[in-house]
Design a protein around this motif. Sequence first.
Motif, PDB file in Angstrom:
ATOM      1  N   ALA A   1       0.834  -1.201   0.000  1.00 57.01           N
ATOM      2  CA  ALA A   1       0.000   0.000   0.000  1.00 57.01           C
ATOM      3  C   ALA A   1       0.863   1.242   0.000  1.00 57.01           C
ATOM      4  N   LEU A   2       1.899   1.234   0.853  1.00 54.76           N
ATOM      5  CA  LEU A   2       2.759   2.412   0.931  1.00 54.76           C
ATOM      6  C   LEU A   2       3.549   2.599  -0.356  1.00 54.76           C
ATOM      7  N   PHE A   3       3.861   1.545  -1.036  1.00 53.05           N
ATOM      8  CA  PHE A   3       4.665   1.628  -2.259  1.00 53.05           C
ATOM      9  C   PHE A   3       3.828   2.059  -3.459  1.00 53.05           C
ATOM     10  N   VAL A   4       2.619   1.400  -3.607  1.00 51.94           N
ATOM     11  CA  VAL A   4       1.821   1.649  -4.802  1.00 51.94           C
ATOM     12  C   VAL A   4       1.138   3.006  -4.737  1.00 51.94           C
ATOM     13  N   SER A   5       0.702   3.348  -3.545  1.00 55.73           N
ATOM     14  CA  SER A   5      -0.156   4.499  -3.472  1.00 55.73           C
ATOM     15  C   SER A   5       0.568   5.723  -3.018  1.00 55.73           C
ATOM     16  N   HIS A   6       1.552   6.212  -3.588  1.00 63.29           N
ATOM     17  CA  HIS A   6       2.165   7.454  -3.147  1.00 63.29           C
ATOM     18  C   HIS A   6       1.019   8.397  -2.846  1.00 63.29           C
ATOM     19  N   PRO A   7       0.686   8.703  -1.746  1.00 69.69           N
ATOM     20  CA  PRO A   7      -0.526   9.441  -1.460  1.00 69.69           C
ATOM     21  C   PRO A   7      -0.879  10.466  -2.541  1.00 69.69           C
ATOM     22  N   VAL A   8      -1.453  10.012  -3.658  1.00 70.87           N
ATOM     23  CA  VAL A   8      -1.904  10.908  -4.723  1.00 70.87           C
ATOM     24  C   VAL A   8      -3.216  11.542  -4.263  1.00 70.87           C
ATOM     25  N   LEU A   9      -3.276  12.833  -4.278  1.00 70.83           N
ATOM     26  CA  LEU A   9      -4.470  13.534  -3.805  1.00 70.83           C
ATOM     27  C   LEU A   9      -5.647  13.267  -4.737  1.00 70.83           C
ATOM     28  N   ALA A  10      -6.696  12.722  -4.175  1.00 65.32           N
ATOM     29  CA  ALA A  10      -7.912  12.528  -4.956  1.00 65.32           C
ATOM     30  C   ALA A  10      -8.581  13.883  -5.197  1.00 65.32           C
ATOM     31  N   ASP A  11      -9.459  13.933  -6.166  1.00 71.33           N
ATOM     32  CA  ASP A  11     -10.128  15.181  -6.531  1.00 71.33           C
ATOM     33  C   ASP A  11     -11.323  15.394  -5.618  1.00 71.33           C
ATOM     34  N   LEU A  12     -11.062  15.746  -4.349  1.00 71.02           N
ATOM     35  CA  LEU A  12     -12.113  15.961  -3.368  1.00 71.02           C
ATOM     36  C   LEU A  12     -12.102  17.416  -2.911  1.00 71.02           C
ATOM     37  N   PRO A  13     -13.269  17.969  -2.600  1.00 68.83           N
ATOM     38  CA  PRO A  13     -13.341  19.379  -2.205  1.00 68.83           C
ATOM     39  C   PRO A  13     -12.780  19.600  -0.806  1.00 68.83           C
ATOM     40  N   SER A  14     -12.450  20.848  -0.530  1.00 68.64           N
ATOM     41  CA  SER A  14     -11.970  21.204   0.791  1.00 68.64           C
ATOM     42  C   SER A  14     -13.132  21.261   1.775  1.00 68.64           C
TER      43      SER A  14
ATOM     44  N   LYS B   1     -12.469  -0.247  -3.567  1.00 66.23           N
ATOM     45  CA  LYS B   1     -12.051  -0.126  -2.173  1.00 66.23           C
ATOM     46  C   LYS B   1     -10.707   0.580  -2.091  1.00 66.23           C
ATOM     47  N   TRP B   2      -9.827   0.251  -3.021  1.00 64.76           N
ATOM     48  CA  TRP B   2      -8.510   0.894  -3.025  1.00 64.76           C
ATOM     49  C   TRP B   2      -8.643   2.390  -3.326  1.00 64.76           C
ATOM     50  N   ALA B   3      -9.541   2.750  -4.265  1.00 65.04           N
ATOM     51  CA  ALA B   3      -9.759   4.163  -4.578  1.00 65.04           C
ATOM     52  C   ALA B   3     -10.308   4.906  -3.358  1.00 65.04           C
ATOM     53  N   GLN B   4     -11.134   4.222  -2.591  1.00 67.52           N
ATOM     54  CA  GLN B   4     -11.674   4.845  -1.387  1.00 67.52           C
ATOM     55  C   GLN B   4     -10.567   5.101  -0.368  1.00 67.52           C
ATOM     56  N   MET B   5      -9.612   4.165  -0.271  1.00 69.10           N
ATOM     57  CA  MET B   5      -8.484   4.369   0.639  1.00 69.10           C
ATOM     58  C   MET B   5      -7.650   5.571   0.217  1.00 69.10           C
ATOM     59  N   GLU B   6      -7.406   5.669  -1.100  1.00 68.47           N
ATOM     60  CA  GLU B   6      -6.630   6.811  -1.584  1.00 68.47           C
ATOM     61  C   GLU B   6      -7.330   8.132  -1.261  1.00 68.47           C
ATOM     62  N   ALA B   7      -8.661   8.150  -1.435  1.00 66.95           N
ATOM     63  CA  ALA B   7      -9.409   9.358  -1.128  1.00 66.95           C
ATOM     64  C   ALA B   7      -9.322   9.687   0.362  1.00 66.95           C
ATOM     65  N   ALA B   8      -9.341   8.664   1.201  1.00 71.50           N
ATOM     66  CA  ALA B   8      -9.229   8.895   2.642  1.00 71.50           C
ATOM     67  C   ALA B   8      -7.881   9.502   2.986  1.00 71.50           C
ATOM     68  N   TRP B   9      -6.790   9.000   2.364  1.00 73.25           N
ATOM     69  CA  TRP B   9      -5.466   9.598   2.606  1.00 73.25           C
ATOM     70  C   TRP B   9      -5.453  11.071   2.197  1.00 73.25           C
ATOM     71  N   ALA B  10      -6.104  11.333   1.061  1.00 68.96           N
ATOM     72  CA  ALA B  10      -6.136  12.716   0.587  1.00 68.96           C
ATOM     73  C   ALA B  10      -6.895  13.601   1.577  1.00 68.96           C
ATOM     74  N   LEU B  11      -8.009  13.106   2.091  1.00 64.73           N
ATOM     75  CA  LEU B  11      -8.769  13.896   3.058  1.00 64.73           C
ATOM     76  C   LEU B  11      -7.946  14.179   4.307  1.00 64.73           C
ATOM     77  N   GLU B  12      -7.226  13.185   4.775  1.00 65.43           N
ATOM     78  CA  GLU B  12      -6.423  13.366   5.987  1.00 65.43           C
ATOM     79  C   GLU B  12      -5.328  14.407   5.795  1.00 65.43           C
ATOM     80  N   GLN B  13      -4.872  14.561   4.553  1.00 65.64           N
ATOM     81  CA  GLN B  13      -3.842  15.578   4.287  1.00 65.64           C
ATOM     82  C   GLN B  13      -4.438  16.989   4.202  1.00 65.64           C
TER      83      GLN B  13
END
Length: 733
Positions: A20-33, A146-158
Motif C-alpha cells: 500500500a505504501l509503495f503503490v499508493s504514493h498518497p496521490v491527492l484525490a479530486d475531493l473538495p476542501s 475499495k482501493w480508490a476509497q483508501m486513496e481518497a481517505a489519505w487525501a482527506l487526511e492531508q
Amino acid sequence: MNAVMRLHLAGCSRLLICLALFVSHPVLADLPSFAVVRARHTASDLLLLDRQDAPLHQIRVDEERRQLAWTPLGEISPALPQSVLAVEDRRFWRHGGVDWLSVAGAIRDRLFHGTFRGASTVTMQLAALLDPSLRAAGGRRSWGKKWAQMEAAWALEQGWSKEQILEGYLNLVTYRGELQGIQAASQSLFDKHPAGLDHAEALLLAALIRSPNARAEKTARRACALAQTLLLDIPCARIQDLAERRMDGALPPIRAQVSWAPHVARQLLDPVPPVRQSVRSSLDGPLQRFSTEVLVRQLEQLEGKNVHNGAILVVDNATGQVLAYVGNGGNHPATRHVDGVRALRQAGSTLKPFLYQLAMERRLLTPASLLEDSPLEMVTPRGSYQPQNYDRSFQGWMSVRTALASSINVPAVRTLQLVGLDPFVTRLQQLGFTHVTATGAYYGHALALGSVEVSLWQLVNAYRTLANGGLFTPLTVRLDGPSPTTTRVMSEPASFLVTDILADTSARSITFGLESPLVTPFWSAVKTGTSKQMRDNWCVGFTPRYTVGVWVGNFDGRPMQDVSGVSGAAPAWLELVTHLHPPGAEALPRSPPVPAGVTSVATRFLPPLEAPRPEWFLAGTEMAVVALGDADSRPSRILYPGDGTILALDPDIPEQHQRLFVRMEPFNARLHWRMDEHPLEPQEGWLLTQGRHRLTLLDADAQVVDTVHFTVRGSGRAGRATPQRLGTDPPVW
C-alpha cells in the motif's frame, strides 16, 4: 489457529501494508476542501428572513431528503462523537485515514472464516459521501473501488483536520430514512438541537448509522451493547423504551424552529433554487409577531359569535412594502393553509369611498351635496332591488359627508346611479381589483354596497392609493424587487375630500357614535364593511405612513352572529394602528396637506339638516348655502312599481287582499294616477289583474309626468295576482 498460521497471517498483513505504501504514493484525490463542502451544504428547509435578516419562517422545499442546517462540532453533544467512533472507528484519532489493523482483521475473517467485516474508517466513509463513484454498487465494493476509497481517505487526511472530518461525517451521514445529517436526525427523532443529546439518544443514533432502517428493537439491542462497551451506566430498559417511542413507525415530523409567516414563505420560497438557503422579505419581524397575536386575541373574543378566521395586512404607504402579513389567525386543521389575505370575499361597504371619490372627481357631487336616504326600488333583469340600511331604517336627507362617513346605503346606490355602473367598474379595475372583470350590468346597483368579491391584498392597496393622493403602485413582500411603476388612478383633490371624510369622527357618529374603535388619538382615516348575511367583516384605514387592513369571518362562508363594523375587525385595527404610532416615539400623525385645487368655505344648510361647518370643495364647486328646496326641485317619478316589474299570483291569499300600492318620489299632492285607462286612488290600492298593464303619473293638466309598464302573471287562480316580487336581490350592507 496454530503458531505457523499466525506468523503467516502477520507476514501477509505486513506485506499488504508495504504494498500500500509503495503503490499508493498518497496521490491527492479530486475531493473538495472542508470550506467548500460546508459552503455547498444545502438544507431541505429554507428560511424566510425579515427585513433585518432575522429568521421568520422555516419551510420545507425538498421532498426527497430531510437535511437541515450544518452543525459545527462544538455544537454537538460530546456523547454522539464518542458513541459513533466506538461503533465505526475506534482508532480514528490515531490512523491516517486507513485503519490497517481493521483491514487485516477483515482479510483474515474473509480468508479463514468466510465472513465479511467492514473495515471502512470514518474518513473512508466520508470520502464515499463526498464522491458518489466511491460508493458500493450492488451491495459491496470491488477491490479496485475499495482501493480508490483508501486513496481518497489519505487525501482527506492531508487536507482536512481530524475535527473537520468528524464534523463533516456527522453532518452528511444518513441516520434513518430520509434523515441526513445530525441536525435533521436530532430534531426529528428527539425534537431537540444536537447540543442537547444525552447518552441514550446518542447511542441510538450511533447504532442507526450501519442500519438506518432497522427495526426499533434491533436498534435498541445494538445501542445497549454499545453502552456496555463504553461502560455507561444506562439501563437497557430506558434505551428500549426510547427506541419504541421515537423510532417505531413513521418518522416524527420536524417542528419548525420559526413559524410566523407561512403564507409569505410559500409565495417566496417555493420557486427558490436549491443553492439558496434563505430569502429576505419586506416583513418586519416584531410587527409580524405582534399582528399575529392581535388577530388571535380578537378571534378569541369573537369565538362565541361564530367567528373563526381572520387576516391582517400592514403596508408602508411610501414604498408599498408589506410589513405584516397574517393570512390566517384560526387554528382549525381544515383551514390552516387558507390564505385570508389573498382569498376573495364580498367587499361590503369598503368600496363606497372609491364610488364617492369618482362622483366628486367628475364634479357630480361635493361633500356638502344632499342625498336622500329613503326607500328605493330599482328593476333589474333578475327582479326588483331594494337596498336597505344596516338598521333597516331611513334617515331622510343628509350630506355626502354624513352619508359616506356613517356608511348609509341608499345614498350610495343613488350615487352609483349618478356615476354609472360601467365607469365605476373601470375605476375598480384601475385600483387593482383584478377579479372585477364583468360589465356593470352584471353586478347591478348592489355594486355600490360591495356585492363584488375582493381580497384584503387588493383592498388595502386601494386604500393606500387613496392615502397617496390617487397614486397607484403594486404591493410587494420583497426587498430586492424592481422599482414599481407609479400610475395616477384618482385625482389628488377629490382623493383629499374623501380622505377628510373618512377621518371625520363627527360625521360618522350617526352610525358609530363619537367613541368607537374607529377613533384614534391621532389623525387617521378608516372605513368598515360588512357583507350580506354577516359573512365578512372588514376594517381598513390609514395614517400618512401606514395602511392597515383587517378581515374576520369564516373561510367556509358561514355567517357570523351579531358582529358589526365596530365589534368585528375594528378593535384589531385600532390596536395595530396605535401600536404603529406609540406616544412619544415620534411626532403623531397629522392630517395631510391640502392639495392645490381644494378650497374651504363656511357652509350652512336650509333647512338646518346639519350644523353649519367649514367644508372642503373642489375649486369652482363651492356652496355657502345648501338648500333642500334646490335638491327637491327635481320632477316626481314613479318609485313603485318599477318599469318591467313582474308580479305573481298567489292562490293562498284572498282576492280582495291582492292589491298593489303605488308610490312616487318625491311626493307631490298635485299629481294623480291612472292605471291603464282608469283613474287610480293610491290609498285604496289596485286589485291586481292578470296581464300587462300601464301605470301613468299625470299633472293637473293631464300631462304625463312618468309612465311604467309591469306584468301580472297567473299561478292557478284565474284573473288575480299578488304583488310578489320575483328574483329580488337580497340587501347587501
